[in-house]
Design a protein around this motif. Structure first.
Motif, PDB file in Angstrom:
ATOM      1  N   UNK A   1      28.045  -9.613   7.427  1.00  0.00           N
ATOM      2  CA  UNK A   1      27.403 -10.611   8.285  1.00  0.00           C
ATOM      3  C   UNK A   1      26.019 -10.177   8.752  1.00  0.00           C
ATOM      4  N   UNK A   2      25.279  -9.550   7.850  1.00  0.00           N
ATOM      5  CA  UNK A   2      23.905  -9.145   8.176  1.00  0.00           C
ATOM      6  C   UNK A   2      23.017  -9.360   6.959  1.00  0.00           C
ATOM      7  N   UNK A   3      21.711  -9.201   7.155  1.00  0.00           N
ATOM      8  CA  UNK A   3      20.769  -9.318   6.042  1.00  0.00           C
ATOM      9  C   UNK A   3      21.004  -8.249   4.984  1.00  0.00           C
ATOM     10  N   UNK A   4      21.735  -7.212   5.345  1.00  0.00           N
ATOM     11  CA  UNK A   4      21.878  -6.046   4.474  1.00  0.00           C
ATOM     12  C   UNK A   4      23.130  -6.090   3.601  1.00  0.00           C
ATOM     13  N   UNK A   5      23.887  -7.154   3.691  1.00  0.00           N
ATOM     14  CA  UNK A   5      25.118  -7.252   2.910  1.00  0.00           C
ATOM     15  C   UNK A   5      24.813  -7.669   1.475  1.00  0.00           C
ATOM     16  N   UNK A   6      25.318  -6.911   0.500  1.00  0.00           N
ATOM     17  CA  UNK A   6      25.125  -7.242  -0.909  1.00  0.00           C
ATOM     18  C   UNK A   6      25.943  -8.477  -1.271  1.00  0.00           C
ATOM     19  N   UNK A   7      25.372  -9.339  -2.113  1.00  0.00           N
ATOM     20  CA  UNK A   7      26.064 -10.544  -2.562  1.00  0.00           C
ATOM     21  C   UNK A   7      25.821 -10.738  -4.054  1.00  0.00           C
ATOM     22  N   UNK A   8      26.779 -11.369  -4.728  1.00  0.00           N
ATOM     23  CA  UNK A   8      26.611 -11.720  -6.127  1.00  0.00           C
ATOM     24  C   UNK A   8      26.201 -10.547  -6.998  1.00  0.00           C
ATOM     25  N   UNK A   9      25.390 -10.821  -8.000  1.00  0.00           N
ATOM     26  CA  UNK A   9      24.831  -9.780  -8.860  1.00  0.00           C
ATOM     27  C   UNK A   9      23.529  -9.278  -8.248  1.00  0.00           C
ATOM     28  N   UNK A  10      23.100  -8.086  -8.616  1.00  0.00           N
ATOM     29  CA  UNK A  10      21.873  -7.549  -8.012  1.00  0.00           C
ATOM     30  C   UNK A  10      20.644  -8.350  -8.390  1.00  0.00           C
ATOM     31  N   UNK A  11      19.788  -8.599  -7.388  1.00  0.00           N
ATOM     32  CA  UNK A  11      18.527  -9.269  -7.646  1.00  0.00           C
ATOM     33  C   UNK A  11      17.494  -8.298  -8.185  1.00  0.00           C
ATOM     34  N   UNK A  12      16.304  -8.804  -8.448  1.00  0.00           N
ATOM     35  CA  UNK A  12      15.265  -7.970  -9.055  1.00  0.00           C
ATOM     36  C   UNK A  12      14.877  -6.808  -8.160  1.00  0.00           C
ATOM     37  N   UNK A  13      14.862  -7.035  -6.826  1.00  0.00           N
ATOM     38  CA  UNK A  13      14.477  -5.950  -5.929  1.00  0.00           C
ATOM     39  C   UNK A  13      15.524  -4.832  -5.937  1.00  0.00           C
ATOM     40  N   UNK A  14      16.808  -5.196  -5.991  1.00  0.00           N
ATOM     41  CA  UNK A  14      17.858  -4.183  -6.079  1.00  0.00           C
ATOM     42  C   UNK A  14      17.836  -3.484  -7.435  1.00  0.00           C
ATOM     43  N   UNK A  15      17.642  -4.264  -8.505  1.00  0.00           N
ATOM     44  CA  UNK A  15      17.645  -3.679  -9.850  1.00  0.00           C
ATOM     45  C   UNK A  15      16.546  -2.634 -10.005  1.00  0.00           C
ATOM     46  N   UNK A  16      15.424  -2.861  -9.352  1.00  0.00           N
ATOM     47  CA  UNK A  16      14.334  -1.881  -9.424  1.00  0.00           C
ATOM     48  C   UNK A  16      14.778  -0.532  -8.864  1.00  0.00           C
ATOM     49  N   UNK A  17      15.684  -0.546  -7.906  1.00  0.00           N
ATOM     50  CA  UNK A  17      16.206   0.692  -7.331  1.00  0.00           C
ATOM     51  C   UNK A  17      17.369   1.247  -8.125  1.00  0.00           C
ATOM     52  N   UNK A  18      18.168   0.359  -8.732  1.00  0.00           N
ATOM     53  CA  UNK A  18      19.388   0.783  -9.418  1.00  0.00           C
ATOM     54  C   UNK A  18      19.148   1.248 -10.855  1.00  0.00           C
ATOM     55  N   UNK A  19      18.150   0.670 -11.522  1.00  0.00           N
ATOM     56  CA  UNK A  19      17.927   0.995 -12.943  1.00  0.00           C
ATOM     57  C   UNK A  19      17.742   2.492 -13.199  1.00  0.00           C
ATOM     58  N   UNK A  20      16.965   3.216 -12.386  1.00  0.00           N
ATOM     59  CA  UNK A  20      16.832   4.658 -12.643  1.00  0.00           C
ATOM     60  C   UNK A  20      18.143   5.421 -12.470  1.00  0.00           C
ATOM     61  N   UNK A  21      19.145   4.778 -11.891  1.00  0.00           N
ATOM     62  CA  UNK A  21      20.426   5.432 -11.633  1.00  0.00           C
ATOM     63  C   UNK A  21      21.509   4.966 -12.605  1.00  0.00           C
ATOM     64  N   UNK A  22      21.134   4.234 -13.639  1.00  0.00           N
ATOM     65  CA  UNK A  22      22.116   3.609 -14.518  1.00  0.00           C
ATOM     66  C   UNK A  22      23.107   4.622 -15.090  1.00  0.00           C
ATOM     67  N   UNK A  23      22.648   5.811 -15.460  1.00  0.00           N
ATOM     68  CA  UNK A  23      23.540   6.803 -16.065  1.00  0.00           C
ATOM     69  C   UNK A  23      24.555   7.347 -15.063  1.00  0.00           C
ATOM     70  N   UNK A  24      24.276   7.191 -13.766  1.00  0.00           N
ATOM     71  CA  UNK A  24      25.161   7.728 -12.725  1.00  0.00           C
ATOM     72  C   UNK A  24      26.130   6.687 -12.175  1.00  0.00           C
ATOM     73  N   UNK A  25      25.977   5.438 -12.621  1.00  0.00           N
ATOM     74  CA  UNK A  25      26.752   4.349 -12.041  1.00  0.00           C
ATOM     75  C   UNK A  25      27.597   3.664 -13.102  1.00  0.00           C
ATOM     76  N   UNK A  26      28.724   3.070 -12.704  1.00  0.00           N
ATOM     77  CA  UNK A  26      29.513   2.295 -13.659  1.00  0.00           C
ATOM     78  C   UNK A  26      28.727   1.072 -14.106  1.00  0.00           C
ATOM     79  N   UNK A  27      28.858   0.644 -15.352  1.00  0.00           N
ATOM     80  CA  UNK A  27      28.069  -0.494 -15.852  1.00  0.00           C
ATOM     81  C   UNK A  27      28.331  -1.783 -15.082  1.00  0.00           C
ATOM     82  N   UNK A  28      29.511  -1.888 -14.457  1.00  0.00           N
ATOM     83  CA  UNK A  28      29.845  -3.099 -13.717  1.00  0.00           C
ATOM     84  C   UNK A  28      28.875  -3.362 -12.562  1.00  0.00           C
TER      85      UNK A  28
END
Length: 620
Positions: A359-386
């Motif tokens: 119930x805040x602006x910081x809650x993740x929803x749906x699939x990651x948006x472009x701003x989140x993907x920019x942070x997550x892509x460098x971590x792809x090898x450390x994270x599950x593909x889901x």
């Protein structure tokens, strides 16, 4: 020099900041020279008293030092007795105004901040608050003498340097817009606290020495371990300061401590104290009733607020081998039938917690948006593909419709499949691993209130072959076991935040996982999480902060570290009629206990009753 100064004058790309306040993202509401905060009554009369119970699970206290690991300090000691360089407000989540410091100046390169102390600031013993006291407080809190969370909170602070009698500079290890707020929130105590024969004791040896702070209250009458009264300091240095005007109006604030909820509520009805907050929906609906409520002697209210939802859930200790596999943790979560609990036990009063920033602006929803993907892509090898392809995990939903595919039976089938993938199968009357070890879970609780939740949860887990042991222990023992990570599953609640930041390192960072007494009770050790935490604390704009916290929420939820509980959209409180008045404006962000003790005031009848008792006591 007030306001923003163009940093280019100093050869820097950032502006410097020297002002009466500091805002993480530059949005200061109250201008220099403002008279008071909007949510207070500046003409509120002083006097009278309030007695209440703490909203925590505290069952006793055994020390007056709130800054060390061992033992339990009295409720509200920090907020009432100690003060900070800056003070936050109840209507701005990322801004703080000068309190002990009358001016805060951030360097053009943002790698340091200078505080100039208010010349009128005094400790309760009459000594002035000097830069040497601030440095002493900082040095003690970042040492091994203090509780470990302070070393994490101030981990990005390189050190403190005294520039003058009332001027001190904090240097930072890197640029972080939150750091001036963090050091501005440093609790300051006198160098004289803990002095013995002219020599200062180490902080962790200061136990029952009476605190020497600069706050509006001093410790008064105490029934050690059970009740404590704070008495308003008539010589409080900041009583006319704009950030204190209309605040802290009661002459006496008394906290009473009871062993269990039933005794506490009955004591409230019997008139032993004035105010209580309810956390259990069944009690609120059924036990907060009777002649006193019907007649208006006792008032129950649901107070609206704009807070982010609190996080609450069963937390796994992932240091235990059986909880290391996320498939196991997800399977256990599938056995929680929240919809049944909400219907049968909660009077449909709650909403399911979905993640860590609900119930805040910081809650993740749906699939990651472009701003989140920019942070997550460098971590792809450390994270599950889901993480990249699927919607963020939601808690399981149970339906009464057999055709829905979401009945409890369907969820348990999915759980059984996950457990089998993780190497746990049902045989010989129990869920067992390849070594033949049976799967058991111990739930620890200190109040017994979780028993009615664990019982139906345990029945569902037993259908999977998991044996459950629900154990109720004293809070002090529970706290000690949590400090050394000697538990399997505990129920824990964290207050929602409108400005999450460095405190998240203490809750989720890898380093904290190995430090006894840290907030990382789950034991999360993830390089991807650590990288995202770094992005959170280095955010320079609110959009950057939102994106980084959402990415963190997403990664944590794919880890299935907790079984989410529930939250409510109101504060449920009850209090005695005719004893209090409150300001016309209710702030957006607040916890009811601190809002009431700081901004409400006593009625004339309340004030006169206290004066009569005080006069009678002097006469005797």
């Amino acid at each position: 020099m007030r306001g923003l100064i163009v940093g280019m004058l100093f050869g820097a790309c950032f502006p410097a900041w020297s002002a009466h306040a500091y805002a993480q993202f530059g949005d200061i509401k109250y201008p220099p020279g403002f008279q008071h905060f909007d949510y207070v009554n500046p003409k509120a009369p002083k006097g009278g008293e309030i007695s209440l119970v703490p909203p925590t699970r505290l069952s006793n206290f055994d020390k007056y030092n709130p800054f060390t690991l061992k033992g339990s300090a009295p409720p509200s000691l920090v907020g009432l007795v100690f003060e900070t360089l800056l003070t936050g407000t109840l209507d701005e989540p990322t801004t703080a105004y000068g309190l002990l410091a009358e001016d805060v100046a951030v360097a053009p390169d943002r790698l340091s901040v200078v505080f100039r102390l208010h010349p009128a600031a005094r400790f309760s013993n009459g000594d002035p608050v000097l830069a040497a006291d601030v440095k002493h407080s900082f040095d003690r809190l970042v040492s091994k003498e203090s509780a470990p969370q302070y070393r994490t909170i101030f981990g990005e602070v390189r050190g403190a340097t005294i520039l003058g009698e009332r001027t001190i500079r904090f240097d930072f290890k890197r640029v972080n817009a939150e750091l001036p707020l963090i050091v501005g929130g440093l609790p300051v105590f006198s160098r004289q606290w803990g002095m013995e024969k002219g020599k200062a004791k180490p902080l962790d040896q200061i136990v029952t020495d009476m605190p020497i702070g600069s706050g509006p209250y001093r410790v008064g009458k105490v029934s050690f371990g059970r009740d404590i009264t704070y008495e308003r300091d008539p010589h409080y240095w900041a009583k006319d300061l704009n950030v204190r005007r209309g605040l802290f109006n009661f002459d006496r604030i008394t906290y009473k401590i009871y062993k269990d909820n039933t005794a506490q509520l009955e004591a409230f009805k019997a008139g032993e104290f004035d105010y209580i907050q309810a956390f259990i929906a069944r009690e609120w609906a059924r036990a907060y009733s009777g002649k006193q409520f019907d007649s208006g002697q006792l008032i129950k209210k649901e107070l609206k607020h704009g807070n982010a939802g609190d996080f609450q859930g069963f937390q796994f200790n992932t240091r235990r081998d059986k909880f290391k596999d996320p498939r196991v943790r997800e399977a256990i979560g599938l056995a929680m039938d929240f919809e049944w609990l909400n219907r049968q036990l909660f009077y449909n009063a709650y909403t399911r917690v979905r993640g860590y920033f609900v119930a805040s602006d910081f809650e993740a929803t749906g699939k990651p948006g472009s701003d989140e993907l920019a942070l997550l892509e460098p971590l792809r090898a450390q994270l599950p593909p889901e993480v990249f392809t699927q919607d963020v995990p939601q808690p399981p939903v149970t339906s009464l419709d057999p055709a829905s595919g979401r009945t409890l039976r369907d969820n348990l089938r999915r759980a059984r499949a996950l457990l089998a993938e993780a190497g746990w199968t049902y045989r010989d009357g129990a869920l067992r691993n390849a070594k033949g070890e049976a799967f058991t879970i111990e739930f620890l609780d200190n109040s017994g209130s979780m028993g009615r939740i664990v019982t139906p949860f345990a029945r569902n887990l037993e259908k999977l072959g998991i044996a459950v042991n629900y154990k109720v222990i004293d809070f002090a023992i529970l706290q000690k076991r949590m400090d050394v990570f000697d538990f399997e599953v505990i129920s824990s609640r964290s207050v929602g935040s409108e400005a999450p930041g460095t405190e998240l390192v203490e809750r989720f960072g890898s380093k904290a996982a190995d430090i006894e007494g840290s907030g990382n009770v789950i034991g999360i050790k993830s390089s991807a999480v650590d990288t995202l935490l770094d992005k959170v604390i280095s955010a320079q704009t609110r959009p950057e902060l939102v994106a980084s916290v959402r990415a963190l929420d997403r990664v944590l939820r794919f880890g299935h570290y907790v079984v989410p509980h529930w939250y409510g959209g109101v504060h449920r409180v009850a209090f005695r009629a005719g004893r209090f008045e409150q300001p016309a404006v209710t702030p957006r962000y607040y916890q009811p206990e601190s809002w009431i003790t700081s901004t409400w005031w006593a009625t004339e009848t309340n004030r006169e009753a206290l004066y009569r008792r005080m006069a009678a006591g002097k006469a005797n």
